[in-house]
Design an enzyme around this catalytic site. Structure first.
Site, mmCIF file in Angstrom:
data_model
loop_
_atom_site.group_PDB
_atom_site.id
_atom_site.type_symbol
_atom_site.label_atom_id
_atom_site.label_comp_id
_atom_site.label_asym_id
_atom_site.label_seq_id
_atom_site.Cartn_x
_atom_site.Cartn_y
_atom_site.Cartn_z
ATOM 1 N N ARG A 114 51.355 69.683 68.917
ATOM 2 C CA ARG A 114 52.490 69.691 67.998
ATOM 3 C C ARG A 114 53.771 69.906 68.789
ATOM 4 N NH1 ARG A 114 52.894 73.942 65.566
ATOM 5 N NH2 ARG A 114 50.923 74.912 66.137
ATOM 6 N N GLY A 146 47.592 64.979 65.964
ATOM 7 C CA GLY A 146 47.133 65.777 64.809
ATOM 8 C C GLY A 146 48.226 66.312 63.899
ATOM 9 N N LYS A 188 49.461 70.194 58.409
ATOM 10 C CA LYS A 188 50.550 71.173 58.524
ATOM 11 C C LYS A 188 51.749 70.761 57.680
ATOM 12 C CE LYS A 188 48.204 73.242 61.783
ATOM 13 N NZ LYS A 188 47.432 74.451 61.596
ATOM 14 N N SER A 244 47.801 79.113 65.834
ATOM 15 C CA SER A 244 46.984 78.008 66.346
ATOM 16 C C SER A 244 46.285 78.415 67.643
ATOM 17 C CB SER A 244 47.873 76.794 66.633
ATOM 18 O OG SER A 244 48.545 76.403 65.468
ATOM 19 N N CYS A 262 43.919 80.540 68.256
ATOM 20 C CA CYS A 262 43.619 81.973 68.443
ATOM 21 C C CYS A 262 42.277 82.340 67.816
ATOM 22 C CB CYS A 262 44.723 82.841 67.852
ATOM 23 S SG CYS A 262 46.249 82.791 68.796
ATOM 24 N N LYS A 311 40.621 80.998 64.848
ATOM 25 C CA LYS A 311 40.314 80.980 63.409
ATOM 26 C C LYS A 311 38.977 80.284 63.146
ATOM 27 C CE LYS A 311 44.092 79.229 61.471
ATOM 28 N NZ LYS A 311 44.921 79.099 62.690
ATOM 29 N N THR A 312 38.766 79.140 63.833
ATOM 30 C CA THR A 312 37.529 78.383 63.588
ATOM 31 C C THR A 312 36.317 79.212 64.016
ATOM 32 O OG1 THR A 312 38.789 76.375 63.971
ATOM 33 C CG2 THR A 312 36.406 76.155 63.995
ATOM 34 N N ASN A 313 36.415 79.869 65.165
ATOM 35 C CA ASN A 313 35.286 80.685 65.627
ATOM 36 C C ASN A 313 34.985 81.815 64.651
ATOM 37 O OD1 ASN A 313 35.030 79.143 67.905
ATOM 38 N ND2 ASN A 313 36.039 80.602 69.270
ATOM 39 N N ASP A 349 41.534 76.834 58.537
ATOM 40 C CA ASP A 349 42.932 76.702 58.970
ATOM 41 C C ASP A 349 43.962 76.980 57.873
ATOM 42 O OD1 ASP A 349 44.737 76.088 61.105
ATOM 43 O OD2 ASP A 349 45.101 74.122 60.250
ATOM 44 N N ARG A 401 40.680 68.135 70.855
ATOM 45 C CA ARG A 401 40.317 68.503 69.484
ATOM 46 C C ARG A 401 39.103 67.756 68.979
ATOM 47 N NH1 ARG A 401 43.483 72.557 66.560
ATOM 48 N NH2 ARG A 401 45.022 73.133 68.132
ATOM 49 N N GLY A 415 30.594 86.900 67.841
ATOM 50 C CA GLY A 415 29.716 87.445 66.792
ATOM 51 C C GLY A 415 29.871 88.953 66.616
ATOM 52 N N ASN A 448 32.442 90.539 66.424
ATOM 53 C CA ASN A 448 33.537 90.842 65.487
ATOM 54 C C ASN A 448 32.993 91.219 64.106
ATOM 55 O OD1 ASN A 448 35.402 90.330 67.486
ATOM 56 N ND2 ASN A 448 35.720 88.199 66.881
HETATM 57 O O1 SAT Z 1 47.627 69.887 65.432
HETATM 58 S S1 SAT Z 1 47.466 70.904 64.430
HETATM 59 O O2 SAT Z 1 48.785 71.408 64.056
HETATM 60 O O3 SAT Z 1 46.833 70.344 63.271
HETATM 61 C C1 SAT Z 1 46.515 72.162 65.035
HETATM 62 C C2 SAT Z 1 47.233 73.435 65.157
HETATM 63 O O4 SAT Z 1 48.180 73.528 65.920
HETATM 64 O O5 SAT Z 1 46.837 74.397 64.481
HETATM 65 MN MN MN Z 2 46.281 75.736 62.564
#
Ligand code: SAT
Ligand code: MN
Length: 624
Positions: A110, A239, A247, A289, A291, A293-295, A318, A410, A535, A537
């Site tokens: 981004r 993205g 976003k 971003s 940091c 979140k997905t994990n 997200d 990604r 895990g 966490n």
């Molecule tokens: O590229 S994105 O903005 O979708 C991913 C992110 O920065 O969280």
């Molecule tokens: Mn994000």
């Protein structure tokens, strides 16, 4: 179904999709020279048809492809993409349905410096956004769009953000000259026919116009017109700059709509934690971003927790849209239908569920290609391959000193691939949120976990949260910046009004979620992380859940309520009481530094900082 905004705009709160027969749809009067493709060659109403026609006249594509969101169409688009060199078909035995895309090397993250909120007055955008006067922005971009799709196809991508039938679900239509974007949107959103049905004869949809143009960073603009429900993005295929449902719509435009209509659009994961008694507690967590979140959203609890019957399920990784229901509780949905996650560092140890998600029907962007058509990235395996083709398409050999995959490479994977997808992921009513977590990357000064004293204090804790910058946005990496609610790059209006909106939301709830701050990234003097993370966490989460249900002990500190070593379950973990104390230690000099760092945000807002938060800061200084 409850309306999220009793004072809101009913046109945006459609509860059910209208059952329209095809007869009600409108032909789109595009010029005869434009080749029309795709199965769904109609618009749901005359407003949509007229808008598409205007954009066709402006951009002058050679072809117009209507996406219907079907599987057959997706296959057709991938095949076309392979022919055009946009996709590389990966080893279909190892990775069925998976493709690799290499972006332009100048277009990998981004670009916040090219991202604008475009409104009549600068005050609408506030001190933290780049601003352009709306008319000036339209003029500037219209000149860039003029004829930009000559020789190209314009894809018409209708999509819904949110479970179909949800009171918050929103329709957007993205017109794009990027096949990559069209296919990504089919994974990330509920795309195609379903959006035409949801929209019906309504003229309330987000008008998203996107062109990669010549992908020149000097001519890159991601412009949001919140008053017009419009997004114009030019010059990037990446993205967050180009998948406009994410976003741009689901955070920047939606946060503006949420402020007007009484709900919240936040940069938060949504997860469920089910205890051995079968009770599920839902948690929303805002981290910037890249940091984790997905994990965190896909975490697998340690073995002893699993044996005892604990289970984590993912609603989203997200974005969360949240509203107050008629019981005074905060409810949330995930507006997305897929994951656009960071690849490097993902492996069967750090996030096995993500590895399952990306084993099929996934688009990989900017990872390395192995000789057998498999993919690789830093951290996938302990031992790197001897050779591969790197993310730029060049031959790579081990020890060459370059990264094989881009640090912000990604995956785009459908959420239905997630083995721990929460059963409410498609539920239009969403789930009740019991806890909100704020966090970021902080190598020093900030402890593993603390709880805010109350809602207003929680808003303060979220507002002043800082994090070290990552590769997800272009610019310097590793410097602490204040990132209120992890929304700094995503608030679509004045941050003063955003913080006030958060404070007001608290007043509307009879049982507001408890608010916490976590930091998995604190380091010791040896430069190593103090807490094992991933895990483990779960142990912190168990304490958080106990606190939200009114038990779980803690002691009062200047930051908030904190657990001592006896309050968090460390059984079965090779982690001493002293190590835990180091992860939780508060040091006066560091707290003073922190309060000074927070001043950055207070200075930016000046007299516009809500008084409640000014008082919270003074009280914090008093407690240090
Ligand atoms: O590229 S994105 O903005 O979708 C991913 C992110 O920065 O969280
Ligand atoms: Mn994000």
């Amino acid at each position: 179904m409850t309306s999220p905004a009793s004072d809101g705009d009913a046109r945006c709160l459609r509860a059910t999709a209208p059952e329209l027969g095809l007869g009600a749809f409108t032909d789109i009067p595009v010029p005869a020279r434009v080749k029309v493709m795709g199965a769904m060659r109609v618009a749901p109403n005359a407003t949509v048809a007229a808008w598409i026609n205007q954009c066709v006249e402006l951009c002058q594509p050679d072809g117009l492809y209507y996406c219907d969101g079907s599987e057959a169409e997706r296959q057709e688009l991938f095949a076309q993409g392979v022919k055009d060199g946009i996709f590389i078909k990966l080893n279909q035995e190892k990775l069925p349905g998976c493709f690799l895309h290499r972006s332009n090397t100048n277009d990998v993250a981004r670009t916040e410096q090219c991202t604008f909120i475009c409104t009549p007055n600068q005050d609408n955008a506030g001190p933290t956004n780049n601003w352009m006067e709306s008319k000036a922005a339209y003029d500037k971009l219209r000149a860039l769009y003029h004829g930009c799709m000559k020789g190209r196809t314009m894809y018409v991508v209708p999509f819904v953000m949110g479970p179909i039938g949800s009171p918050l679900a929103k329709v957007g239509i993205e017109l794009t000259d990027s096949l990559y974007v069209a296919v990504n949107m089919s994974i990330m959103t509920r795309m195609g026919q379903v959006a035409w049905q949801q929209l019906g004869d309504d003229d309330q949809f987000t008008r998203c116009l996107h062109s990669v143009g010549d992908c020149n960073p000097d001519r890159r603009f991601i412009c949001h017109f919140p008053f017009d429900n419009t997004i114009w993005s030019f010059g990037s295929g990446y993205g967050g700059n180009a998948l406009l449902g994410k976003k741009c719509l689901a955070l920047r435009i939606a946060s503006f709509l949420g402020q007007q209509q009484g709900w919240l659009a936040e940069h938060m994961l949504l997860m469920g934690a089910t205890n051995p008694q079968g009770q599920t507690t839902y948690v929303a967590a805002a981290f910037p971003s890249a940091c984790g979140k997905t994990n965190f959203a896909m975490m697998i609890p340690p073995e002893q927790y699993r044996k005892a019957g604990w289970k984590i399920t993912t609603l989203g990784d997200d974005i969360a849209w949240m509203w107050v229901d008629d019981q005074g509780k905060l409810r949330a949905i995930n507006p997305e239908a897929g994951y656009f996650g960071v690849v490097p560092g993902t492996n069967f140890e750090t996030n096995p569920n993500a590895m399952h998600c990306i084993a099929r029907n996934t688009i990989y962007t900017n990872v390395a290609l192995l000789p057998d058509g498999d993919v690789w990235w830093e951290g996938k395996t302990a031992k790197p391959p001897a050779e591969c083709i790197d993310w730029t398409g060049q031959k790579w050999i081990v020890d060459c000193g370059r990264k094989a995959a881009h640090p912000n490479s990604r995956f785009t994977a459908p959420m239905i691939n997630n083995p721990v997808l929460d059963q409410a992921a498609n539920d239009p009513k969403g789930v009740v949120i019991s806890a909100i977590l704020f966090g970021g990357r902080r190598s020093s000064g900030i402890p593993l976990v603390f709880q805010a004293f109350n809602w207003v204090h929680g808003v303060y804790v979220g507002a002043v949260a800082g994090s070290e910058t990552t590769a997800a946005a272009s610019g310097a990496i590793g410097v602490v910046r204040r990132d209120p609610m992890a929304m700094l790059p995503f608030i679509g209006y004045n941050i003063r009004d955003y913080l006030t909106h958060w404070l007001r939301m608290g007043k509307r709830m009879s049982d507001a979620p408890r608010v916490f701050h976590v930091n998995w990234f604190r380091k010791g003097a040896d430069g190593k992380f103090l807490w094992p993370g991933f895990g483990e966490n779960m142990r912190v989460l168990e304490w958080i859940i106990a606190r939200t249900h009114g038990h779980g002990s803690a002691h009062e500190t200047p930051l908030g309520w904190m657990p001592g070593p006896g309050d968090i379950n460390l059984d079965g973990l090779d982690f001493s009481t002293e190590q835990f104390q180091r992860a939780q230690a508060l040091n006066t000099a560091e707290l003073k530094e922190e309060v000074q760092g927070q001043g950055e945000l207070f200075l930016k807002l000046g007299g516009d900082m809500p008084k409640e938060l000014v008082f919270k800061r003074e009280m914090f200084i008093g407690r240090i």
